[in-house]
Scaffold this motif. Structure first.
Motif, mmCIF file in Angstrom:
data_model
loop_
_atom_site.group_PDB
_atom_site.id
_atom_site.type_symbol
_atom_site.label_atom_id
_atom_site.label_comp_id
_atom_site.label_asym_id
_atom_site.label_seq_id
_atom_site.Cartn_x
_atom_site.Cartn_y
_atom_site.Cartn_z
ATOM 1 N N GLY A 31 -9.195 41.036 5.422
ATOM 2 C CA GLY A 31 -9.764 41.836 6.500
ATOM 3 C C GLY A 31 -8.982 41.833 7.793
ATOM 4 O O GLY A 31 -9.329 42.565 8.728
ATOM 5 N N ASP A 32 -7.921 41.027 7.881
ATOM 6 C CA ASP A 32 -7.097 41.031 9.093
ATOM 7 C C ASP A 32 -6.464 42.410 9.297
ATOM 8 O O ASP A 32 -5.839 42.956 8.382
ATOM 9 N N VAL A 33 -6.646 42.973 10.476
ATOM 10 C CA VAL A 33 -6.034 44.262 10.811
ATOM 11 C C VAL A 33 -4.672 43.965 11.428
ATOM 12 O O VAL A 33 -4.592 43.273 12.443
ATOM 13 N N ILE A 34 -3.622 44.482 10.816
ATOM 14 C CA ILE A 34 -2.289 44.233 11.367
ATOM 15 C C ILE A 34 -1.758 45.436 12.139
ATOM 16 O O ILE A 34 -0.900 45.280 13.002
ATOM 17 N N ILE A 35 -2.282 46.608 11.843
ATOM 18 C CA ILE A 35 -1.988 47.814 12.624
ATOM 19 C C ILE A 35 -3.291 48.599 12.710
ATOM 20 O O ILE A 35 -3.974 48.785 11.705
ATOM 21 N N ARG A 36 -3.632 49.037 13.921
ATOM 22 C CA ARG A 36 -4.865 49.803 14.115
ATOM 23 C C ARG A 36 -4.505 51.248 14.474
ATOM 24 O O ARG A 36 -3.702 51.484 15.367
ATOM 25 N N GLN A 37 -5.117 52.185 13.746
ATOM 26 C CA GLN A 37 -4.865 53.602 13.971
ATOM 27 C C GLN A 37 -5.085 53.966 15.440
ATOM 28 O O GLN A 37 -6.062 53.549 16.059
ATOM 29 N N GLY A 38 -4.146 54.732 15.995
ATOM 30 C CA GLY A 38 -4.259 55.214 17.364
ATOM 31 C C GLY A 38 -3.689 54.278 18.405
ATOM 32 O O GLY A 38 -3.598 54.629 19.582
ATOM 33 N N GLU A 39 -3.303 53.069 17.994
ATOM 34 C CA GLU A 39 -2.724 52.109 18.936
ATOM 35 C C GLU A 39 -1.234 51.960 18.657
ATOM 36 O O GLU A 39 -0.750 52.343 17.602
ATOM 37 N N SER A 40 -0.531 51.383 19.606
ATOM 38 C CA SER A 40 0.893 51.149 19.388
ATOM 39 C C SER A 40 1.074 49.849 18.613
ATOM 40 O O SER A 40 0.190 48.993 18.593
ATOM 41 N N THR A 41 2.199 49.732 17.956
ATOM 42 C CA THR A 41 2.511 48.502 17.245
ATOM 43 C C THR A 41 3.837 47.978 17.758
ATOM 44 O O THR A 41 4.712 48.754 18.132
ATOM 45 N N ASP A 42 3.966 46.674 17.791
ATOM 46 C CA ASP A 42 5.188 46.084 18.335
ATOM 47 C C ASP A 42 6.034 45.411 17.269
ATOM 48 O O ASP A 42 6.934 44.656 17.579
ATOM 49 N N SER A 43 5.744 45.715 15.980
ATOM 50 C CA SER A 43 6.473 45.055 14.896
ATOM 51 C C SER A 43 6.737 45.990 13.729
ATOM 52 O O SER A 43 5.960 46.903 13.459
ATOM 53 N N LEU A 44 7.816 45.695 13.042
ATOM 54 C CA LEU A 44 8.068 46.220 11.711
ATOM 55 C C LEU A 44 7.622 45.091 10.785
ATOM 56 O O LEU A 44 7.986 43.936 11.002
ATOM 57 N N ILE A 45 6.832 45.403 9.766
ATOM 58 C CA ILE A 45 6.195 44.359 8.962
ATOM 59 C C ILE A 45 6.570 44.532 7.494
ATOM 60 O O ILE A 45 6.462 45.631 6.941
ATOM 61 N N ILE A 46 7.018 43.430 6.886
ATOM 62 C CA ILE A 46 7.340 43.407 5.458
ATOM 63 C C ILE A 46 6.324 42.489 4.782
ATOM 64 O O ILE A 46 6.202 41.319 5.155
ATOM 65 N N LEU A 47 5.614 43.003 3.793
ATOM 66 C CA LEU A 47 4.624 42.206 3.082
ATOM 67 C C LEU A 47 5.332 41.303 2.071
ATOM 68 O O LEU A 47 6.045 41.777 1.191
ATOM 69 N N LEU A 48 5.139 39.993 2.213
ATOM 70 C CA LEU A 48 5.780 39.006 1.350
ATOM 71 C C LEU A 48 4.865 38.536 0.225
ATOM 72 O O LEU A 48 5.324 38.177 -0.857
ATOM 73 N N GLU A 49 3.569 38.503 0.482
ATOM 74 C CA GLU A 49 2.556 38.109 -0.508
ATOM 75 C C GLU A 49 1.293 38.892 -0.208
ATOM 76 O O GLU A 49 0.978 39.142 0.951
ATOM 77 N N GLY A 50 0.552 39.251 -1.255
ATOM 78 C CA GLY A 50 -0.750 39.870 -1.063
ATOM 79 C C GLY A 50 -0.739 41.375 -1.172
ATOM 80 O O GLY A 50 0.154 41.975 -1.766
ATOM 81 N N GLU A 51 -1.765 41.966 -0.557
ATOM 82 C CA GLU A 51 -1.964 43.405 -0.643
ATOM 83 C C GLU A 51 -2.504 43.914 0.687
ATOM 84 O O GLU A 51 -3.260 43.226 1.370
ATOM 85 N N LEU A 52 -2.110 45.127 1.038
ATOM 86 C CA LEU A 52 -2.579 45.779 2.255
ATOM 87 C C LEU A 52 -3.301 47.071 1.897
ATOM 88 O O LEU A 52 -2.921 47.754 0.942
ATOM 89 N N LEU A 53 -4.314 47.401 2.677
ATOM 90 C CA LEU A 53 -5.014 48.670 2.523
ATOM 91 C C LEU A 53 -4.641 49.572 3.683
ATOM 92 O O LEU A 53 -4.591 49.128 4.831
ATOM 93 N N VAL A 54 -4.400 50.834 3.381
ATOM 94 C CA VAL A 54 -4.082 51.833 4.394
ATOM 95 C C VAL A 54 -5.269 52.774 4.481
ATOM 96 O O VAL A 54 -5.665 53.371 3.473
ATOM 97 N N THR A 55 -5.850 52.888 5.674
ATOM 98 C CA THR A 55 -6.999 53.767 5.870
ATOM 99 C C THR A 55 -6.790 54.642 7.098
ATOM 100 O O THR A 55 -6.044 54.284 8.010
ATOM 101 N N THR A 56 -7.458 55.782 7.086
ATOM 102 C CA THR A 56 -7.493 56.634 8.271
ATOM 103 C C THR A 56 -8.946 56.953 8.568
ATOM 104 O O THR A 56 -9.806 56.889 7.673
ATOM 105 N N ARG A 57 -9.219 57.278 9.800
ATOM 106 C CA ARG A 57 -10.599 57.604 10.189
ATOM 107 C C ARG A 57 -11.102 58.810 9.407
ATOM 108 O O ARG A 57 -12.255 58.869 9.012
#
Length: 181
Positions: A31-57
């Motif tokens: 459930g950790d949000v690493i990027i939130r829609q509509g906000e700026s991000t300060d990182s390029l992120i490479i997933l090393l383990e696990g799974e990410l979900l991509v959602t839009t409003r």
């Protein structure tokens, strides 16, 4: 994992080593949000383990991303707010490359900059093809061109082995370094 293969296949060993040394590993909880829609991000992120979900409003969940996927790349190219929310699904581990440090490296090192932006262009072209294919409904553009969704571009095939070795080396290097919470 093919996204990291696109990028690491076009970078040098020294480029990947710099990313491993410069990036910060961070454990992800469900459930950790690493990027939130509509906000700026300060990182390029490479997933090393696990799974990410991509959602839009608007559309809800639009993708699941696995090990080796890269997120935050569009924010390196433009200054528009992020187009989706990226959330950890279960526990995981990711490498966060600070955007400011990455931009400084790109400005100072022309060779790295050329390789990195070429890799990013190939990566984004692949993502655009996927999006076009999935938005075409039953008349999938990829099917019309007889290209499988899991098939790699012919131009990158000769680099896949090297890219996989680079990613494995980076994972081994990172396994001995400290984690950030």
């Amino acid at each position: 994992m093919r996204k990291v293969l696109y990028i690491f296949g076009l970078l040098s060993d020294a480029d990947v080593a710099w990313m491993a040394q410069t990036g910060i590993q961070r454990r992800l909880g469900d459930g950790d949000v690493i990027i939130r829609q509509g906000e700026s991000t300060d990182s390029l992120i490479i997933l090393l383990e696990g799974e990410l979900l991509v959602t839009t409003r608007r559309a809800g969940q639009i993708a699941r991303l696995g090990v080796g996927e890269v997120v935050g790349e569009i924010s390196l190219v433009d200054s528009a707010p992020t187009s989706a929310t990226i959330t950890a699904s279960g526990n995981g581990l990711a490498l966060f490359l600070d955007k400011t440090k990455l931009m400084q490296k790109l400005d100072k090192d022309d060779g790295f900059g050329s390789r990195f932006y070429h890799a990013l262009a190939v990566f984004l072209a692949d993502r655009l093809r996927e999006a076009r294919g999935s938005s075409a409904g039953n008349a999938n553009i990829s099917d019309e061109m007889d290209i499988s969704a899991d098939e790699l571009d012919v131009g990158i095939l000769d680099r896949v082995t090297v890219a996989g070795e680079r990613f494995s080396r980076m994972l081994r290097t990172l396994s001995g370094s400290r984690l950030s919470n």
